[in-house]
Design an enzyme around this catalytic site. Structure first.
Site, PDB file in Angstrom:
ATOM      1  CG  HIS A  92       2.566  -0.367  -4.480  1.00 34.84           C
ATOM      2  ND1 HIS A  92       1.516  -0.093  -3.622  1.00 34.84           N
ATOM      3  CD2 HIS A  92       2.361   0.412  -5.570  1.00 34.84           C
ATOM      4  CE1 HIS A  92       0.713   0.808  -4.177  1.00 34.84           C
ATOM      5  NE2 HIS A  92       1.202   1.117  -5.370  1.00 34.84           N
ATOM      6  CE1 TYR A 150      -0.803  -5.483   3.313  1.00 34.50           C
ATOM      7  CE2 TYR A 150      -2.783  -6.015   2.057  1.00 34.50           C
ATOM      8  CZ  TYR A 150      -1.969  -5.085   2.679  1.00 34.50           C
ATOM      9  OH  TYR A 150      -2.333  -3.753   2.680  1.00 34.50           O
TER      10      TYR A 150
END
Length: 464
Positions: free
Chosen positions: A66, A129
């Protein structure tokens, strides 16, 4: 325990971060994100706004590729993962691949547009993240098939045995991927002399957005998805120096030259945008022989005061370039065109002889702005004018006459006081000296063209 270390990879901007992990009989501790230390070590100050955590129960759980529209800092809290990245951005590095294993002692900074994928190597793996934009269902991604033969990733656990989503199985091969364009660049004042020069210098690529005053009100910037923008170039300004001394002109000058840049600075600071702002010699009083970037602001009139206020506002944006210039000449009405027209019409003009400076051709100014952005020069203020020996306006007028094939003696030098003695309306005070020191921008590798040579090319384009 390793030291904090940041290492470049084969993908531009993709960085591996080795993190110190402190352990004892109770377990371990690490500073997973420490802005001051990490930026000092070389990590971009990317301004994270969201922290997300992913948990994968089974070994072989695989996610990717992605390419997201934001920057990302990925680290492991528990377990181990195999990370793979493919550059899906437009440009020479499109398709470049990098892989590495990540544990609690290692993180990766992933720039916008780089496709990322993770395969868990231990059960109950947790990774986190940080991203510098809020997740949105409307965000536009690019994707790559995990099994793409061109990327050729050597997965530790074969994809046939891995846990994948159906969406990830169906993503396109590299040849069919829609590459990720650069963050957008917004150029304000596109219909002015500098705006037209910027269009000629930068081109018309899809990520370049040129706007005029009719398209974009600098005093009240409308809503935009500002995280899509990487740079704003503010070439818009209120430049009616004498009209600025009137009641309406004063309000207009402050709105465009001060309030507008302040609004842009707030937007740039909040969204990690480079802000390029064009300043003026009028922020000085002209009593010094030479002005550099550290000279104290000392504007004489309303126009100069409004420009000085705009400079101070722009300095609040962390990623700013203030490009200070003087006596701009480009495609449009300007002093050189006026003098050339007077010469052709047989008029003998009176031109002031007690204001000194250098012409700046808009093409050179646009070239300098591009240089600062392309080279990643340190943020701050830069003087940028034509180079060469300074001259008075009357000297320049005489050169225009001579280059146009007319007798320069027809130009009569007069003092500023004499020139404006019979003026009907308000007259703004002018700086006597507008010579700017070019040493700082020359130190970045930029060489400004001699203004006399540029003047000749401007008036006699075939005589190069």
């Amino acid at each position: 325990m390793s030291d904090l270390k940041i290492t470049e990879t084969s993908i531009p901007g993709l960085l591996v971060v080795d993190l110190p992990v402190h352990g004892d009989n109770r377990g371990w501790f690490k500073e997973n994100w420490q802005r001051e230390k990490m930026v000092a070590a070389g990590l971009p100050d990317f301004g994270p706004v969201q922290n997300s955590i992913a948990y994968n129960a089974a070994v072989g759980t695989t996610r990717g590729f992605h390419a997201e529209p934001w920057d990302k800092f990925v680290s492991v809290a528990s377990g181990r993962i195999f990370g793979a990245w493919v550059d899906l951005r437009e440009g020479h590095s499109f398709g470049a691949v990098f892989t590495i294993e990540l544990g609690p002692d290692r993180a990766v900074f992933v720039p916008r547009g780089v496709g990322n994928s993770y395969q868990t190597l231990e059960a109950d793996t947790v990774y986190a993240y940080l991203v510098n934009d809020h997740w949105s269902p409307d965000a536009e991604y690019s994707f790559l098939n995990l099994a793409d033969e061109t990327a050729g990733v050597d997965w530790p656990i074969p994809l046939a045995e891995a846990v994948l989503s159906e969406k990830d199985r169906a993503h396109p091969r590299l040849a069919d991927v829609a590459s990720v364009p650069p963050r957008r660049t917004l150029i304000l004042g596109a219909d002015g002399q500098l705006g037209r020069a910027l269009r000629a210098e930068l081109g018309t690529a899809a990520h370049l957005e040129y706007v005029t005053r009719a398209d974009f009100d600098i005093t009240a910037p409308g809503p935009r998805h500002w995280r899509d923008y990487g740079t704003i170039i503010n070439a818009a300004a209120y430049t009616a120096v004498d009209a600025a001394e009137t009641a309406q002109g004063r309000a207009d000058a402050w709105a465009v030259n001060a309030s507008g840049p302040a609004a842009l600075a707030r937007i740039a600071a909040a969204n990690g945008i480079n802000l390029v702002h064009v300043s003026s010699d009028y922020v000085f009083d002209g009593d010094s022989e030479l002005y550099d970037e550290e000279s104290a602001l000392s504007p004489l009139g309303v126009y100069g005061q409004s420009k000085a206020a705009g400079d101070l506002a722009v300095q609040t944006a962390p990623r700013h370039y203030i490009v200070r210039t003087s006596w701009v000449i480009g495609d449009g009405g300007n002093f050189v065109r006026t003098m050339a027209s007077l010469a052709e019409r047989g008029i003998h003009p009176r031109v002031v002889h007690d204001q000194r400076g250098r012409l700046t051709f808009a093409s050179d100014l646009a070239r300098g702005i591009r240089h600062l952005l392309d080279t990643g020069a340190p943020f701050g203020t830069y003087d940028l004018t034509g180079s060469g020996e300074p001259a008075a306006w009357s000297d320049i007028a005489r050169e225009v006459f001579a280059l146009s094939g007319h007798d320069p003696v027809r130009v009569t030098p007069v003092s500023t006081a004499e020139y404006y003695a019979d003026a009907a309306g308000p007259i703004a005070p002018r700086p006597r000296n507008s010579v700017l020191d070019l040493a700082k921008i020359e130190g970045t590798g930029f060489a400004a063209a001699d203004w006399r040579r540029s003047l000749r090319e401007y008036l006699v384009p075939d005589d190069r």
